[in-house]
Design a protein around this motif. Sequence first.
Motif, PDB file in Angstrom:
ATOM      1  N   ILE A  65       0.840  -1.216   0.000  1.00 55.25           N
ATOM      2  CA  ILE A  65       0.000   0.000   0.000  1.00 55.25           C
ATOM      3  C   ILE A  65       0.873   1.263   0.000  1.00 55.25           C
ATOM      4  CG2 ILE A  65      -2.028  -1.076   1.046  1.00 55.25           C
ATOM      5  CD1 ILE A  65      -1.198   0.247   3.710  1.00 55.25           C
ATOM      6  N   ASP A  66       2.140   1.087  -0.400  1.00 53.84           N
ATOM      7  CA  ASP A  66       3.072   2.219  -0.325  1.00 53.84           C
ATOM      8  C   ASP A  66       2.652   3.399  -1.213  1.00 53.84           C
ATOM      9  OD1 ASP A  66       3.551   0.399  -2.367  1.00 53.84           O
ATOM     10  OD2 ASP A  66       5.658   0.922  -2.557  1.00 53.84           O
ATOM     11  N   ILE A  67       2.053   3.134  -2.356  1.00 50.73           N
ATOM     12  CA  ILE A  67       1.660   4.259  -3.231  1.00 50.73           C
ATOM     13  C   ILE A  67       0.502   5.034  -2.581  1.00 50.73           C
ATOM     14  CG2 ILE A  67       0.889   4.925  -5.564  1.00 50.73           C
ATOM     15  CD1 ILE A  67       2.259   2.356  -6.594  1.00 50.73           C
ATOM     16  N   PRO A  69       0.472   3.461 -12.059  1.00 49.55           N
ATOM     17  CA  PRO A  69      -0.942   3.893 -12.092  1.00 49.55           C
ATOM     18  C   PRO A  69      -1.870   2.927 -11.356  1.00 49.55           C
ATOM     19  CG  PRO A  69      -0.288   2.995 -14.222  1.00 49.55           C
ATOM     20  CD  PRO A  69       0.949   2.981 -13.372  1.00 49.55           C
ATOM     21  N   SER A  70      -1.647   2.801 -10.053  1.00 51.60           N
ATOM     22  CA  SER A  70      -2.492   1.934  -9.218  1.00 51.60           C
ATOM     23  C   SER A  70      -3.947   2.428  -9.261  1.00 51.60           C
ATOM     24  CB  SER A  70      -1.971   1.984  -7.779  1.00 51.60           C
ATOM     25  OG  SER A  70      -3.010   1.709  -6.865  1.00 51.60           O
ATOM     26  N   VAL A  71      -4.878   1.481  -9.412  1.00 47.77           N
ATOM     27  CA  VAL A  71      -6.289   1.862  -9.542  1.00 47.77           C
ATOM     28  C   VAL A  71      -6.798   2.504  -8.241  1.00 47.77           C
ATOM     29  CG1 VAL A  71      -8.627   1.008  -9.967  1.00 47.77           C
ATOM     30  CG2 VAL A  71      -6.698   0.048 -11.253  1.00 47.77           C
ATOM     31  N   THR A  91      -5.166  -7.688 -16.012  1.00 49.40           N
ATOM     32  CA  THR A  91      -4.663  -8.810 -15.198  1.00 49.40           C
ATOM     33  C   THR A  91      -5.823  -9.684 -14.701  1.00 49.40           C
ATOM     34  OG1 THR A  91      -3.541  -9.401 -13.144  1.00 49.40           O
ATOM     35  CG2 THR A  91      -4.554  -7.237 -13.183  1.00 49.40           C
ATOM     36  N   ASP A  92      -6.985  -9.046 -14.445  1.00 53.81           N
ATOM     37  CA  ASP A  92      -8.130  -9.815 -13.937  1.00 53.81           C
ATOM     38  C   ASP A  92      -8.605 -10.854 -14.952  1.00 53.81           C
ATOM     39  OD1 ASP A  92      -8.131  -8.374 -11.571  1.00 53.81           O
ATOM     40  OD2 ASP A  92      -9.412  -6.817 -12.393  1.00 53.81           O
ATOM     41  N   LEU A  93      -8.256 -10.652 -16.225  1.00 51.62           N
ATOM     42  CA  LEU A  93      -8.680 -11.614 -17.251  1.00 51.62           C
ATOM     43  C   LEU A  93      -7.609 -12.667 -17.527  1.00 51.62           C
ATOM     44  CD1 LEU A  93     -10.564  -9.364 -19.815  1.00 51.62           C
ATOM     45  CD2 LEU A  93     -11.401 -10.582 -17.813  1.00 51.62           C
ATOM     46  N   THR A 135       2.274  -8.803 -16.020  1.00 54.69           N
ATOM     47  CA  THR A 135       3.225  -7.790 -15.528  1.00 54.69           C
ATOM     48  C   THR A 135       2.637  -7.016 -14.347  1.00 54.69           C
ATOM     49  OG1 THR A 135       2.458  -5.903 -16.844  1.00 54.69           O
ATOM     50  CG2 THR A 135       3.978  -7.420 -17.937  1.00 54.69           C
ATOM     51  N   VAL A 136       1.340  -7.202 -14.055  1.00 54.61           N
ATOM     52  CA  VAL A 136       0.692  -6.418 -12.989  1.00 54.61           C
ATOM     53  C   VAL A 136       0.775  -7.166 -11.653  1.00 54.61           C
ATOM     54  CG1 VAL A 136      -1.411  -5.237 -12.251  1.00 54.61           C
ATOM     55  CG2 VAL A 136      -0.832  -5.326 -14.680  1.00 54.61           C
ATOM     56  N   PHE A 137       0.281  -8.414 -11.623  1.00 55.73           N
ATOM     57  CA  PHE A 137       0.423  -9.255 -10.431  1.00 55.73           C
ATOM     58  C   PHE A 137       1.244 -10.475 -10.842  1.00 55.73           C
ATOM     59  CE2 PHE A 137      -3.491  -6.920  -9.229  1.00 55.73           C
ATOM     60  CZ  PHE A 137      -3.016  -6.373  -8.042  1.00 55.73           C
TER      61      PHE A 137
END
Length: 430
Positions: free
Chosen positions: A136-138, A176-178, A318-320, A340-342
């Motif tokens: 949660i650093d961002i 660019p974290s959602v 990534t969810d897909l 590349t995201v998770f």
Amino acid sequence: MKERIVDDKNIIKSNYVQIRGGTKLKGTVKPDGAKNSALIQLAATALIEDSWVTLENVPMISDVHDTIMMLGECGFITKQEGSKVTIAGSASTSTFSDLYGSKIRASLVFLGSIIARLGEIKLPLPGGDKIGERPIDIHMEVMKSFGIETTIKNGYIHARAKELPLKSSSIYLRYPSVLATVNAILLAILAEGKSILMNVAKEPEIVDLTNLLTKMGACITGVGTDKITIVGVSSLKSAHHEIMPDRLETAALIMSFVMSNGKGTIEKTIPEHNEPLIQVLRSCGIDVNVEGDRIHIIDSPITQGFRIETRPYPGFATDLQPIITTLGLKCPEPSVITDTVFKERFAHVNELRKMGANIERVENTIRVIADQKLTGATLEGNDIRTVVSLINTALSINDESIIYGISHLERGHSNFINKLKHLNAEIDLV
Ligand code: EPU
């Protein structure tokens, strides 16, 4: 069959689904409202003071239930009539129990709305899907840029603003974290002056959130681009908003048709949100037609493998990734997928191997080779998208499978099993 257990919000608690695959799905189906829009919009309503927000098309899922309970914890009156939820009043407490907030990731977004209104918060560390490291650093960097001090102690985030209203900020997000983008937006809405948020997320859920906030009187420009500018206002007004259709449920249903060699239509959706998936399907030879708010899947031979890398929107989601992995099991040549995201989001791979799937993994890349006849198996998914991927694979195999982990499915989809049944699937909740 065991008796169904239903909780106080009528959400079915169940153990597993039994699937007899091999039946081609057919028919027309509509996705529910978007989970990831509903969660952030509900949390954003905590910005109101002595007014109300009504949200329509809210999916009846357990993550929504937990978020509504959190609104109750901080003092709001909430009323739920089917998919319509009204939130009224003002935030009166800034301390949350760990009953709900620790179960979901989107609880983090109360940082933005509650601090903007009350100047402080005590919030349990978030939960959510187990899909690898989720720091949660961002979020902390965003808060610091608005002059908010944070500490983490005994499983809780404690945060306090120097003053209210907050002062505006200018921040460039490292990634660019959602949800960090959502927190930056919520902190800026009531802040004094002009905030400039750079390298922000462009996901459709962010656009849907700002559509609601604009109706509430917020002054926001640049949404859907890398740079959002917000001029703070002193208060927000009551508003009514309909949550957009769920692009991830749309994609899940598209893949249910494809995996079962079926044909049918997803209606009342926003096809553009699923363009990356549609392009991959077409590149494999699958006929997908888009007509207004409808996506038609035509049963067609799969002629090629595919290669994708997940990226923030408008990249491949990534969810897909777990959901598209199963397509590789039907392709006549190997498919390569990199997340590349998770980078650890591969829980589905071990489960699919139990069906006989040949999937090689090196770090965050997998190679799916369809050289084996798959068989039914007893499997378990521990996050929403893994469970969908296992169900869709089971639909494609002419055999019986049992899938555990349905409580995870119910965190993200309401009535998914009934939707599949309606499309002719032989599937039962047990
Ligand atoms: N990250 C950091 N530090 C942070 C925040 C994120 O390093 O402070 C990293 C993450 O570890 C990850 C990347 O940034 O590698 C992207 O994470 P992001 O913050 O964008 O994810 P999120 O906002 O926590 C939302 C969705 C997820 C979806 C991701 C990516 C909600 C409630 N959750 O999470 O949805 O996977 O964006 O698109 O909106 C799901 O619905 O199944 C789901 C997991």
